[in-house]
Design a protein around this motif. Structure first.
Motif, short mmCIF file in Angstrom:
data_model
loop_
_atom_site.label_atom_id
_atom_site.label_comp_id
_atom_site.label_asym_id
_atom_site.label_seq_id
_atom_site.Cartn_x
_atom_site.Cartn_y
_atom_site.Cartn_z
N ARG A 1 69.14 38.50 -31.27
CA ARG A 1 68.21 38.38 -30.16
C ARG A 1 68.42 39.52 -29.18
NH1 ARG A 1 69.57 33.33 -28.01
NH2 ARG A 1 68.36 32.35 -29.64
N SER A 2 67.35 40.18 -28.81
CA SER A 2 67.47 41.31 -27.90
C SER A 2 67.56 40.85 -26.45
CB SER A 2 66.25 42.22 -28.05
OG SER A 2 66.35 43.29 -27.16
N GLN A 3 68.27 41.62 -25.65
CA GLN A 3 68.35 41.33 -24.22
C GLN A 3 67.49 42.30 -23.43
OE1 GLN A 3 71.03 39.19 -23.22
NE2 GLN A 3 72.51 39.38 -24.86
N LEU A 4 66.72 43.11 -24.15
CA LEU A 4 65.94 44.15 -23.47
C LEU A 4 64.62 43.59 -22.98
CD1 LEU A 4 66.66 46.85 -26.14
CD2 LEU A 4 67.66 46.75 -23.86
N TRP A 5 63.95 44.33 -22.12
CA TRP A 5 62.64 43.91 -21.61
C TRP A 5 61.60 44.27 -22.65
CZ3 TRP A 5 66.69 44.67 -18.56
CH2 TRP A 5 66.82 43.87 -17.43
N TRP A 6 60.96 43.24 -23.15
CA TRP A 6 60.08 43.35 -24.31
C TRP A 6 58.93 44.33 -24.09
CZ3 TRP A 6 62.23 42.18 -28.40
CH2 TRP A 6 61.56 41.75 -29.54
N ASP A 7 58.34 44.30 -22.90
CA ASP A 7 57.13 45.09 -22.67
C ASP A 7 57.40 46.51 -22.20
OD1 ASP A 7 55.32 43.08 -23.32
OD2 ASP A 7 55.44 42.21 -21.31
N LEU A 8 58.65 46.80 -21.87
CA LEU A 8 58.94 48.11 -21.27
C LEU A 8 59.46 49.09 -22.30
CD1 LEU A 8 60.73 47.12 -17.93
CD2 LEU A 8 58.32 47.60 -18.34
N PRO A 9 59.22 50.39 -22.06
CA PRO A 9 59.86 51.40 -22.89
C PRO A 9 61.38 51.27 -22.77
CG PRO A 9 58.22 52.39 -21.46
CD PRO A 9 58.35 50.96 -21.04
N LEU A 10 62.08 51.61 -23.86
CA LEU A 10 63.53 51.44 -23.89
C LEU A 10 64.21 52.07 -22.67
CD1 LEU A 10 66.10 50.58 -25.26
CD2 LEU A 10 66.00 52.63 -26.66
N VAL A 11 63.76 53.27 -22.30
CA VAL A 11 64.44 53.97 -21.23
C VAL A 11 64.29 53.22 -19.90
CG1 VAL A 11 62.50 55.48 -20.68
CG2 VAL A 11 64.82 56.25 -20.22
N GLU A 12 63.15 52.53 -19.74
CA GLU A 12 62.94 51.73 -18.52
C GLU A 12 63.90 50.54 -18.49
OE1 GLU A 12 60.83 51.76 -15.90
OE2 GLU A 12 59.92 53.68 -16.41
N SER A 13 64.07 49.91 -19.64
CA SER A 13 65.02 48.80 -19.74
C SER A 13 66.40 49.27 -19.33
CB SER A 13 65.09 48.29 -21.18
OG SER A 13 64.17 47.25 -21.39
N LEU A 14 66.80 50.42 -19.84
CA LEU A 14 68.14 50.92 -19.53
C LEU A 14 68.27 51.22 -18.04
CD1 LEU A 14 68.69 53.27 -22.61
CD2 LEU A 14 69.67 51.03 -22.20
N ARG A 15 67.18 51.74 -17.48
CA ARG A 15 67.20 52.07 -16.06
C ARG A 15 67.37 50.79 -15.21
NH1 ARG A 15 64.06 53.12 -11.96
NH2 ARG A 15 62.37 52.00 -12.98
N LEU A 16 66.63 49.74 -15.61
CA LEU A 16 66.76 48.46 -14.89
C LEU A 16 68.19 47.94 -14.97
CD1 LEU A 16 63.52 46.46 -15.77
CD2 LEU A 16 64.16 47.45 -13.59
N VAL A 17 68.76 48.03 -16.16
CA VAL A 17 70.15 47.57 -16.33
C VAL A 17 71.06 48.37 -15.42
CG1 VAL A 17 72.09 47.45 -17.94
CG2 VAL A 17 69.82 46.72 -18.67
N GLY A 18 70.88 49.68 -15.41
CA GLY A 18 71.70 50.54 -14.55
C GLY A 18 71.63 50.10 -13.10
N LYS A 19 70.42 49.76 -12.65
CA LYS A 19 70.26 49.36 -11.25
C LYS A 19 70.88 47.99 -11.00
CE LYS A 19 66.24 51.79 -9.61
NZ LYS A 19 64.90 51.63 -9.05
N LEU A 20 70.71 47.06 -11.96
CA LEU A 20 71.26 45.73 -11.77
C LEU A 20 72.78 45.77 -11.68
CD1 LEU A 20 69.38 43.18 -14.04
CD2 LEU A 20 69.51 43.25 -11.56
N TYR A 21 73.38 46.75 -12.36
CA TYR A 21 74.84 46.84 -12.32
C TYR A 21 75.29 47.88 -11.31
CZ TYR A 21 75.04 43.71 -16.26
OH TYR A 21 74.91 42.60 -17.07
N ARG A 22 74.36 48.30 -10.46
CA ARG A 22 74.64 49.22 -9.35
C ARG A 22 75.38 50.46 -9.79
NH1 ARG A 22 76.73 45.54 -4.49
NH2 ARG A 22 74.86 44.34 -4.15
N MET A 23 74.88 51.08 -10.84
CA MET A 23 75.49 52.32 -11.31
C MET A 23 75.15 53.44 -10.35
SD MET A 23 76.99 52.12 -14.25
CE MET A 23 76.84 53.76 -14.94
N PRO A 24 76.13 54.23 -9.95
CA PRO A 24 75.79 55.45 -9.20
C PRO A 24 74.90 56.33 -10.09
CG PRO A 24 78.16 55.06 -9.21
CD PRO A 24 77.57 54.09 -10.18
#
Ligand SMILES: Nc1ncnc2c1ncn2[C@@H]1O[C@H](COP(=O)(O)OP(=O)(O)OP(=O)(O)O)[C@@H](O)[C@H]1O
Ligand SMILES: [Mg+2]
Lengths: 325, 269, 255
Positions: free
Chosen positions: A106-129
């Motif tokens: 099962r994927s944890q990614l955002w189904w409707d978004l391009p992969l890079v957008e999903s990664l960007r959201l994850v980066g923000k949720l984990y407060r990556m500099p």
């Protein structure tokens, strides 16, 4: 103090008891009767920082259930668990910052978004500099070869591409612990190889602690320094793969090529198969050292070649599964 | 790191993702909003047609009824706009896809609510505001700062009641895997009975509607505004304080949700 | 005939798979019934008669129109949409029963399931709202049948849109909302403002619920039946025409 510690973990699942016969649906719904399945039954282990552990067992052994308790998805019925000093189910959000999870099914990614957008959201949720995020992204795109599908919506990715995306999403914020539940299921040989390399790399360079479940023994042979084997929710074995082979399959095999076919009988070894100038011998290295056996063979028979077979983990595991109740 | 400020920021981050995902379905947006508005229009049309012939119902004329209907509908829209994703909640529980909300560093409920953006609730909210706006000029109420403030609190309180009840009912799914039919039925009760003066349902009806508690959503505050605190057989002070009921219901429901969450079983696959 | 019965039997068991949901579907009409009965009693406010309509006539109207609306609710539009979208309509085409007749049998199957459901609702409705004796039982039965057939035609016309657009989206929902109003299920025509009443009288939906109930109450008679018959002929012809074209589309385009 160990990074992951489980003591006497138990998980019971409750399901409504299914009724059969007349008005079965209604009676199932009305009745309060529930049956209990014990999926994990007193599991204890501790994992030090930096270890790469294979968590193995047959279908339904309780592997995924254990991982779900370690991630905070499930509340244990009994027992204790701490991950990096946090009790996962009590402090889910704190725990979430310390861990990465990939479920092969099962994927944890955002189904409707391009992969890079999903990664960007994850980066923000984990407060990556920002700079750190960009660095990691560039590194992962390289390592996992994600450039061709970085802008594709996740729903359109193939299984192998999606899995690489999921791995990147689980690791881009540099968690101390990575849980992988069947990360290679359904992938082709090349994709499996790439994922193994990525995990090995992560473990050696970043010191990430990895807990991996899989049914593919090649994953284990390639990656794991330690195995925990469970069945029916109980730990059967906890140690190195080599020691497992030694204790469950102490016999090793020697393949002997002969110049002319003949009967071979040596003390301390058993003939498993013979024919056409090839003989397979099985022996216990603890009683009969391989060197002694080989020199005896060379002394008494027209031997042209010998080769010592590595014990196959797959066979060992097969033997253990077959012998269980 | 788990405080309110972080949760709000996380909500914005996740909403950003949801908006980007929703742009793909632009054609659907207008249509679903119109459908929502029409559905509510039909509800009010019934009241309007009946009162065109009969003038009053239990002493409430068309303006009073519009105020009641508008307040209820705005309250409904106010909770539905942020909470509409609860409709899919039991599917997430059944299929185990709720897992993902439990391994990310933000509140699971907040993540659920920001999964996708739905547009039909805006239709409810807008049509509610239209009816309420028209009613405010039609009714015999002196709209000063105090009454307007009371109205605003009442609307938020009503939203919290409906939302709280639906949240508590949804969380049943953590145990039973299904709660849709119960939720729909309760929603129907609010949608049907919340739009009428509770007095018309007799003593037993009023009691039931006070317990559920439909009357607190719009009927009690509307009767306070209209200066007829005859309230469903309850003391006048209860009617006055009805906006507070929302805070109580929502808090209790959130605690229930938190408790039930611990019983989440994920799914076998 | 046997194949018709067999077809209906499979359809009925399909509907029964969702019997639990069906039971819950009964709750909504019951709630509506309680609400409307309370509303009418309240607006009558003790008056025994308004425009020659008594309270007991009104409560009977509510009881019956609820049952009739329940009878009209039908899964057929949804079914057709699914069959068309999945392409399974191609399979339906090669069945020994003509496609259009399959749909009518489907609707009849749903009635077979709904009648026992109504047996549950009916006593509750009578106790909570009330019921007077029918003015003309035979005529009422005839009118009910005609109303049901007209409803079938309207639903089949809506369903046919799926052959062109492949999906109906919110259209079924919109129809459900509008039809409640235009069929007289919420407010009887005699209490509608003049212009609205005129508009509704020119539409076919009032013939599905309002006419039979009005006949039951003795407020309409052979005149109502005549209007129903006219609508049935018109809509029936439209259904045959539209479905013929729809089938042509399926055959030509391969579904
Ligand atoms: N959500 C659930 N509800 C009820 N029973 C469950 C649930 N999840 C797992 N189980 C049961 O618990 C037992 C252990 O399941 P688990 O998924 O942990 O096994 P596993 O070791 O991961 O197996 P596999 O190799 O097939 O993935 C099984 O008997 C399973 O049926
Ligand atoms: Mg598993």
């Amino acid at each position: 103090m160990p990074l992951i510690e489980a003591r006497g973990l138990v998980k019971d699942f409750h399901r409504p008891r299914r009724r059969t016969g007349r008005f079965a649906g209604l009676r199932t719904l009305v009745s309060r009767e529930r049956e209990t399945v014990r999926a994990v039954d007193g599991v204890s282990f501790s994992i030090e920082s930096g270890e790469l552990v294979g968590y193995l067992g047959p279908n339904g052994a309780g592997k995924s259930t254990t991982i779900k308790m370690l991630t905070g998805i499930l509340t244990p019925t009994a027992g204790e668990v701490t991950v990096a000093g946090v009790v996962p189910w009590r402090k889910r959000q704190d725990n979430a910052r310390n861990i990465g999870v990939v479920f092969g099914q099962r994927s944890q990614l955002w189904w409707d978004l391009p992969l890079v957008e999903s990664l960007r959201l994850v980066g923000k949720l984990y407060r990556m500099p920002r700079t750190r995020y960009e660095e990691n992204l560039a590194k992962f795109v390289e390592l996992l070869d994600m450039r061709p599908f970085l802008d594709t919506p996740v729903r359109q990715l193939s299984l192998g591409q999606r899995m690489r995306g999921d791995l990147a999403a689980a690791m881009i914020y540099e968690p101390a612990v990575l849980y992988l539940d069947e990360p290679t299921v359904g992938l082709d040989v090349i994709a499996k190889e790439r994922i193994r390399k990525f995990v090995a790399d992560l473990s050696s360079t970043s010191g990430t602690t990895v807990l991996l479940t899989t049914h593919d023994m090649d994953d284990v042979e390639a990656l794991c320094e330690r195995l925990i084997l469970i069945d029916h929710g109980k730990v059967l074995y906890d140690g190195t793969p080599a020691a497992l082979k030694d204790s469950y399959a102490p016999q090793r095999e020697l393949v002997v090529q002969l110049a002319s076919p003949c009967e071979v009988t040596v003390a301390g070894a058993r003939t498993v198969e013979s024919g056409e100038g090839v003989v397979r011998l099985s022996f216990d290295p603890a009683e009969t050292p391989a060197a002694a056996l080989i020199s005896e063979l060379f002394g008494n028979y027209p031997v042209t070649d010998v080769s010592l077979q590595e014990t196959d983990l797959e066979d060992v595991i097969k033997k253990i599964y077959a012998g269980r109740s | 790191m788990t405080g309110v400020r972080w949760q709000l920021r996380a909500a914005l981050i996740l909403l950003g993702g949801a908006v980007r995902g929703a742009v793909q379905y632009r054609a659907d947006i207008v249509f679903t909003m119109i459908a929502g508005a029409l559905y509510n229009g039909a509800g009010f049309a019934t009241i309007w047609v009946v009162l065109d012939r009969f003038e009053v119902i239990a002493g409430w004329d068309i303006g009073d009824m519009a105020l009641l209907y508008g307040m209820r509908l705005v309250a409904h829209g106010l909770w539905l706009v942020p909470f509409n994703q609860l409709d899919w909640f039991s599917d997430h529980v059944r299929e185990g896809s709720f897992d993902r909300y439990l391994v990310r560093p933000a509140s699971p409920l907040l993540q659920l609510l920001t999964t996708r953006i739905q547009f039909s609730p805006f239709g409810d909210l807008i049509s509610g505001l239209v009816v309420l706006g028209a009613a405010m000029s039609a009714v015999d109420v002196d709209w000063g700062p105090l009454t307007v403030a009371y109205l605003v609190f009442a609307l938020i309180g009503g939203a919290l009641i409906e939302g709280g009840i639906q949240l508590a009912l949804s969380s049943i799914a953590f145990r039973t895997l299904k709660a849709d039919q119960v939720k729909l039925t309760v929603d129907s009760v609010f949608n049907l009975f919340g739009n009428y003066p509770a007095r018309i349902f007799g003593t037993a009806g009023q009691l039931v509607l006070s317990v559920i508690p439909v009357v607190f959503v719009a009927y009690l505050p509307a009767s306070v505004l209209l200066g007829r605190v005859d309230a469903a057989g309850l003391p006048a002070v209860v009617a006055w304080l009805s906006p507070l009921a929302g805070v109580v219901v929502a808090t209790a429901s959130y605690l229930v949700w938190r408790r039930m969450l611990l019983g989440y079983q994920s799914s076998g696959t | 005939m046997t194949e018709h019965l067999a077809f209906m039997r499979t359809r009925i068991s399909e509907v029964l798979t969702y019997r639990f949901e069906l039971l819950f579907q009964l709750i909504n009409p019951l709630l509506q019934l309680l609400l409307l009965a309370a509303v009418w009693r309240a607006v009558y406010a003790g008056k025994s008669d308004v425009d020659g309509v008594s309270v007991s006539t009104m409560t009977t109207y509510v009881t019956l129109s609820t049952l009739h609306t329940l009878l009209m609710h039908d899964q057929i539009v949804h079914w057709v949409e699914q069959r068309v979208r999945s392409g399974a309509v191609g399979i339906d085409l090669v069945r020994p029963i003509p496609l259009l007749r399959q749909q009518i049998l489907s609707q009849a199957s749903q009635v077979a399931v709904k009648v026992p459901m109504m047996a549950v609702v009916f006593p509750v409705a009578v106790v909570t709202t009330g019921l007077v004796a029918p003015a003309a039982p035979g005529l009422y039965a005839l009118s009910t049948l005609l109303g049901w057939l007209i409803n079938c035609c309207v639903l089949l016309l809506i369903a046919a849109v799926a052959f062109w657009t492949l999906e109906l989206g919110g259209m079924t929902f919109l129809y459900y909302v509008v039809s409640q109003f235009l069929s007289g299920a919420l407010v009887p025509l005699w209490f509608m403002p003049g212009w609205l009443r005129t508009a509704v009288e020119w539409l076919p939906l009032q013939a599905t619920v309002f006419t039979p109930v009005a006949i039951y109450l003795g407020k309409d008679g052979w005149g109502g039946i005549g209007v129903q018959a006219m609508w049935l002929v018109l809509l029936g012809a439209a259904v045959v025409l539209v479905w013929r074209r729809a089938l042509h589309r399926v055959v030509v385009q391969g579904g």
